[in-house]
Structure formats: structure tokens, C-alpha cells
Design a protein around this motif. Structure first.
Motif, PDB file in Angstrom:
ATOM      1  N   ARG A  88       0.849  -1.191   0.000  1.00  0.00           N
ATOM      2  CA  ARG A  88       0.000   0.000   0.000  1.00  0.00           C
ATOM      3  C   ARG A  88       0.887   1.245   0.000  1.00  0.00           C
ATOM      4  N   LEU A  89       1.315   1.619  -1.181  1.00  0.00           N
ATOM      5  CA  LEU A  89       2.086   2.839  -1.366  1.00  0.00           C
ATOM      6  C   LEU A  89       1.220   3.886  -2.059  1.00  0.00           C
ATOM      7  N   PHE A  90       1.658   5.135  -1.977  1.00  0.00           N
ATOM      8  CA  PHE A  90       1.048   6.185  -2.791  1.00  0.00           C
ATOM      9  C   PHE A  90       1.796   6.164  -4.126  1.00  0.00           C
ATOM     10  N   LYS A  91       1.295   5.347  -5.052  1.00  0.00           N
ATOM     11  CA  LYS A  91       2.078   5.026  -6.245  1.00  0.00           C
ATOM     12  C   LYS A  91       2.229   6.194  -7.211  1.00  0.00           C
ATOM     13  N   ASP A  92       1.354   7.196  -7.102  1.00  0.00           N
ATOM     14  CA  ASP A  92       1.464   8.375  -7.963  1.00  0.00           C
ATOM     15  C   ASP A  92       2.260   9.494  -7.309  1.00  0.00           C
ATOM     16  N   MET A  93       2.846   9.202  -6.156  1.00  0.00           N
ATOM     17  CA  MET A  93       3.723  10.150  -5.481  1.00  0.00           C
ATOM     18  C   MET A  93       5.158   9.661  -5.594  1.00  0.00           C
ATOM     19  N   THR A  94       6.108  10.563  -5.414  1.00  0.00           N
ATOM     20  CA  THR A  94       7.512  10.160  -5.503  1.00  0.00           C
ATOM     21  C   THR A  94       7.898   9.293  -4.309  1.00  0.00           C
ATOM     22  N   VAL A  95       9.012   8.624  -4.461  1.00  0.00           N
ATOM     23  CA  VAL A  95       9.571   7.814  -3.381  1.00  0.00           C
ATOM     24  C   VAL A  95       9.810   8.695  -2.150  1.00  0.00           C
ATOM     25  N   LEU A  96      10.394   9.877  -2.367  1.00  0.00           N
ATOM     26  CA  LEU A  96      10.656  10.801  -1.263  1.00  0.00           C
ATOM     27  C   LEU A  96       9.365  11.218  -0.563  1.00  0.00           C
ATOM     28  N   ARG A 131      15.236  14.758   6.385  1.00  0.00           N
ATOM     29  CA  ARG A 131      15.040  13.529   7.163  1.00  0.00           C
ATOM     30  C   ARG A 131      14.614  12.376   6.269  1.00  0.00           C
ATOM     31  N   ALA A 132      13.715  12.642   5.316  1.00  0.00           N
ATOM     32  CA  ALA A 132      13.274  11.596   4.387  1.00  0.00           C
ATOM     33  C   ALA A 132      14.444  11.090   3.553  1.00  0.00           C
ATOM     34  N   ALA A 133      15.319  11.993   3.134  1.00  0.00           N
ATOM     35  CA  ALA A 133      16.495  11.600   2.347  1.00  0.00           C
ATOM     36  C   ALA A 133      17.423  10.721   3.166  1.00  0.00           C
ATOM     37  N   GLU A 134      17.566  11.026   4.454  1.00  0.00           N
ATOM     38  CA  GLU A 134      18.401  10.199   5.339  1.00  0.00           C
ATOM     39  C   GLU A 134      17.847   8.782   5.440  1.00  0.00           C
ATOM     40  N   ILE A 135      16.526   8.682   5.592  1.00  0.00           N
ATOM     41  CA  ILE A 135      15.895   7.363   5.714  1.00  0.00           C
ATOM     42  C   ILE A 135      16.054   6.575   4.421  1.00  0.00           C
ATOM     43  N   LEU A 136      15.860   7.231   3.273  1.00  0.00           N
ATOM     44  CA  LEU A 136      16.019   6.546   1.993  1.00  0.00           C
ATOM     45  C   LEU A 136      17.439   6.035   1.816  1.00  0.00           C
ATOM     46  N   LYS A 137      18.412   6.786   2.298  1.00  0.00           N
ATOM     47  CA  LYS A 137      19.808   6.345   2.182  1.00  0.00           C
ATOM     48  C   LYS A 137      20.048   5.081   2.997  1.00  0.00           C
ATOM     49  N   VAL A 138      19.442   5.002   4.178  1.00  0.00           N
ATOM     50  CA  VAL A 138      19.553   3.809   5.016  1.00  0.00           C
ATOM     51  C   VAL A 138      19.042   2.579   4.270  1.00  0.00           C
ATOM     52  N   PHE A 139      17.976   2.774   3.477  1.00  0.00           N
ATOM     53  CA  PHE A 139      17.352   1.662   2.762  1.00  0.00           C
ATOM     54  C   PHE A 139      17.876   1.524   1.323  1.00  0.00           C
ATOM     55  N   ASN A 140      18.943   2.243   1.019  1.00  0.00           N
ATOM     56  CA  ASN A 140      19.544   2.208  -0.332  1.00  0.00           C
ATOM     57  C   ASN A 140      18.525   2.561  -1.417  1.00  0.00           C
ATOM     58  N   LEU A 141      17.680   3.533  -1.107  1.00  0.00           N
ATOM     59  CA  LEU A 141      16.690   4.002  -2.066  1.00  0.00           C
ATOM     60  C   LEU A 141      16.900   5.474  -2.415  1.00  0.00           C
ATOM     61  N   GLN A 143      18.837   6.911  -4.512  1.00  0.00           N
ATOM     62  CA  GLN A 143      18.974   7.204  -5.932  1.00  0.00           C
ATOM     63  C   GLN A 143      17.626   7.237  -6.643  1.00  0.00           C
ATOM     64  N   GLU A 144      16.600   6.658  -6.006  1.00  0.00           N
ATOM     65  CA  GLU A 144      15.265   6.617  -6.604  1.00  0.00           C
ATOM     66  C   GLU A 144      14.328   7.653  -5.997  1.00  0.00           C
ATOM     67  N   ALA A 145      14.861   8.603  -5.216  1.00  0.00           N
ATOM     68  CA  ALA A 145      14.035   9.527  -4.443  1.00  0.00           C
ATOM     69  C   ALA A 145      12.991  10.259  -5.271  1.00  0.00           C
ATOM     70  N   ASN A 146      13.329  10.627  -6.497  1.00  0.00           N
ATOM     71  CA  ASN A 146      12.416  11.442  -7.311  1.00  0.00           C
ATOM     72  C   ASN A 146      11.591  10.629  -8.305  1.00  0.00           C
ATOM     73  N   LEU A 147      11.721   9.308  -8.247  1.00  0.00           N
ATOM     74  CA  LEU A 147      10.901   8.449  -9.099  1.00  0.00           C
ATOM     75  C   LEU A 147       9.511   8.281  -8.487  1.00  0.00           C
ATOM     76  N   LEU A 148       8.517   8.001  -9.325  1.00  0.00           N
ATOM     77  CA  LEU A 148       7.206   7.643  -8.803  1.00  0.00           C
ATOM     78  C   LEU A 148       7.298   6.275  -8.140  1.00  0.00           C
ATOM     79  N   ALA A 149       6.676   6.134  -6.980  1.00  0.00           N
ATOM     80  CA  ALA A 149       6.754   4.877  -6.235  1.00  0.00           C
ATOM     81  C   ALA A 149       6.255   3.699  -7.059  1.00  0.00           C
ATOM     82  N   GLY A 150       5.217   3.936  -7.882  1.00  0.00           N
ATOM     83  CA  GLY A 150       4.654   2.867  -8.698  1.00  0.00           C
ATOM     84  C   GLY A 150       5.574   2.378  -9.794  1.00  0.00           C
ATOM     85  N   ASN A 151       6.645   3.135 -10.076  1.00  0.00           N
ATOM     86  CA  ASN A 151       7.590   2.731 -11.121  1.00  0.00           C
ATOM     87  C   ASN A 151       8.778   1.946 -10.583  1.00  0.00           C
ATOM     88  N   LEU A 152       8.827   1.765  -9.274  1.00  0.00           N
ATOM     89  CA  LEU A 152       9.913   0.982  -8.686  1.00  0.00           C
ATOM     90  C   LEU A 152       9.715  -0.503  -8.967  1.00  0.00           C
TER      91      LEU A 152
END
Length: 252
Positions: A88-96, A131-141, A143-152
Motif C-alpha cells: 500500500r504505497l502512494f504510487k502516484d507520489m515520488t519515493v521521497l 530527514r526523508a532523504a536520510e531514511i532513503l539512504k539507510v534503505f539504499n533508495l 537514488q530513486e528519491a524522485n521516481l514515482l513509487a509505482g515505477n519501482l
């Protein structure tokens, strides 16, 4: 004091005991597994712990606080976050922005501040982005911060859902079959991620899982549920060798 203590938890649906006299104790920092055949009541337990269902009877305590029957929002604020078997992601929103959605309990500004774009709005948004960028780095995500979640890719969507749940800064993280639909490489990466989250954040984690390699590889303690009741509990290696568990769960 245990992080989670559940006693005599029960719920009925039209006279059917979906969960009956369920009990559980998880210590702080523990990585705990909950397994059982399909229909055993595992997700129902998660729904009871997170306020989706109200128990017929029983007590749920989180870090000593009675949260029995509280709303989903209040339980989340008390410190329980979860993921779902069906992502359950917000797939039309970015990863960040998905991770930022998990931060809103901790970063607030008034509606008027947001509408008028007052200085506090930009200050809070900057802090949330960092803070969101820090969390994404922990999860190795990161580089995908600005991608739409549904495209991952599927495996990274699973990781993002965990990252968003972690962003709420919970005391207890519930993972509902996080390895579902993953290939072996993705499963191994997920195991490494879960271990890292537990160790790096001293996070207490409870997961439902069917992948026995994953359960045996990362869970220290295990509860086996069958027909809504506890079949066996204890150290993972011993539980998985219990004859009753082998018969009821492994089908041997």
C-alpha cells in the motif's frame, strides 16, 4: 518491561473464534516471527494490534501502555507501525514523498501556514526533505528519491513500504509477509534490510511470514498459530522442530 505484551486476546465474527486466547510477549529489540497455515488468524492478530479490529476480550500493552481497543491513529501515535501483505504505497507520489507521508506525526504546521506559504512552512518542508532523504539512504533508495513509487521494481516497493513505516519512528514495527512475491535475491536483500533496521535502530520487529528460510534465518523467537490459537511458542530453532508444528504447518 516487555515492548509488547498480549494476554487472552480474542475476537469473534458471527460466533466464529477467529482468534482465541492469543498470548504473546516480545522484548525490546527482539525480532519475532508469527507463522501458521493460511486462515490461521495471523493477519487478524495484526489487525487487532493496530486497531483495525476491536477485540472481544483480552489486553494489549505496548511498552507498558494499555492500547486495547484504541483507534488506528492513536495506536500509531503510541508507537506501532505496519506494512501490508498487499503493498500500500502512494504510487502516484515520488519515493521521497511517500517517506515524508510517514513523517507527518513529527513535523507539523497549520493549514493557514501551508496555504500562505509562511516561513515556517518552508522550514518544516526543508527538515522533512532532509530527514526523508536520510531514511532513503539507510534503505539504499536514495537514488530513486524522485521516481514515482509505482515505477519501482517490486522488491524496492517492498523496501519503500518498510522505509515509510520506519519514518513514523515506531517502538514496534509489524511486517505482514514482506517477502511475498519476491525472488530469492530480493528475499536475501530483504533479510539483510530487516536485520539492519533492527540492529541500527534497536527496533523491535514482529513479522508474519511463510518463507521458512527467512523465518529461520532472522527470527529469534517464534509463535505458531493454528485455527486462531497458539500451537507453539519459543526459540525459533526448537519451534520449527516441534512435531506438532511439523504436522500442522509444514504438512509432513
Amino acid at each position: 518491561m516487555a515492548m509488547l505484551e498480549v494476554n487472552n486476546l480474542s475476537i469473534q465474527f458471527g460466533g466464529l473464534h477467529a482468534v482465541d486466547n492469543f498470548h504473546l510477549k516480545i522484548e525490546k529489540g527482539e525480532l519475532y516471527g508469527l507463522i501458521g497455515p493460511n486462515g490461521a488468524g495471523k493477519t487478524t492478530v495484526f489487525n487487532l494490534l493496530t486497531g483495525v479490529y476491536k477485540p472481544t476480550e483480552g489486553i494489549i500493552r505496548l511498552d507498558g501502555q494499555d492500547i486495547t481497543g484504541k483507534s488506528i491513529i492513536d495506536i500509531n501515535k503510541a508507537g506501532i507501525a505496519r506494512t501490508f501483505q498487499n503493498i500500500r504505497l502512494f504510487k502516484d507520489m515520488t519515493v521521497l514523498d511517500n517517506v515524508k507521508a510517514g513523517l507527518h506525526n513529527h513535523y507539523k504546521y497549520s493549514t493557514l501556514t501551508g496555504i500562505l506559504r509562511l516561513p515556517k512552512y518552508f522550514k518544516v518542508e526543508k527538515e522533512m526533505n532532509e530527514r526523508a532523504a536520510e531514511i532513503l539512504k539507510v534503505f539504499n533508495l536514495d537514488q530513486e528519491a524522485n521516481l514515482l513509487a509505482g515505477n519501482l521494481p517490486y522488491g524496492k516497493q517492498r523496501k519503500l513500504e518498510i522505509a515509510r513505516a520506519r519514518a513514523t519512528d515506531p517502538k514496534l514495527l509489524l511486517l505482514d509477509e514482506p517477502a511475498a512475491g519476491m525472488n530469492p535475491n530480493e528475499t536475501q536483500e530483504l533479510m539483510d534490510t530487516i536485520r539492519f533496521v533492527r540492529d541500527h535502530f534497536n527496533m523491535t520487529i514482529l513479522l508474519i511470514e511463510h518463507d521458512m528460510k527467512l523465518v529461520g534465518g532472522i527470527c529469534e523467537e517464534l509463535t505458531v498459530l493454528n485455527f486462531g490459537q497458539v500451537l507453539c511458542q519459543g526459540e525459533t530453532a526448537k519451534v520449527l522442530k516441534d512435531p506438532a508444528v511439523v504436522t500442522a504447518y509444514l504438512g509432513e
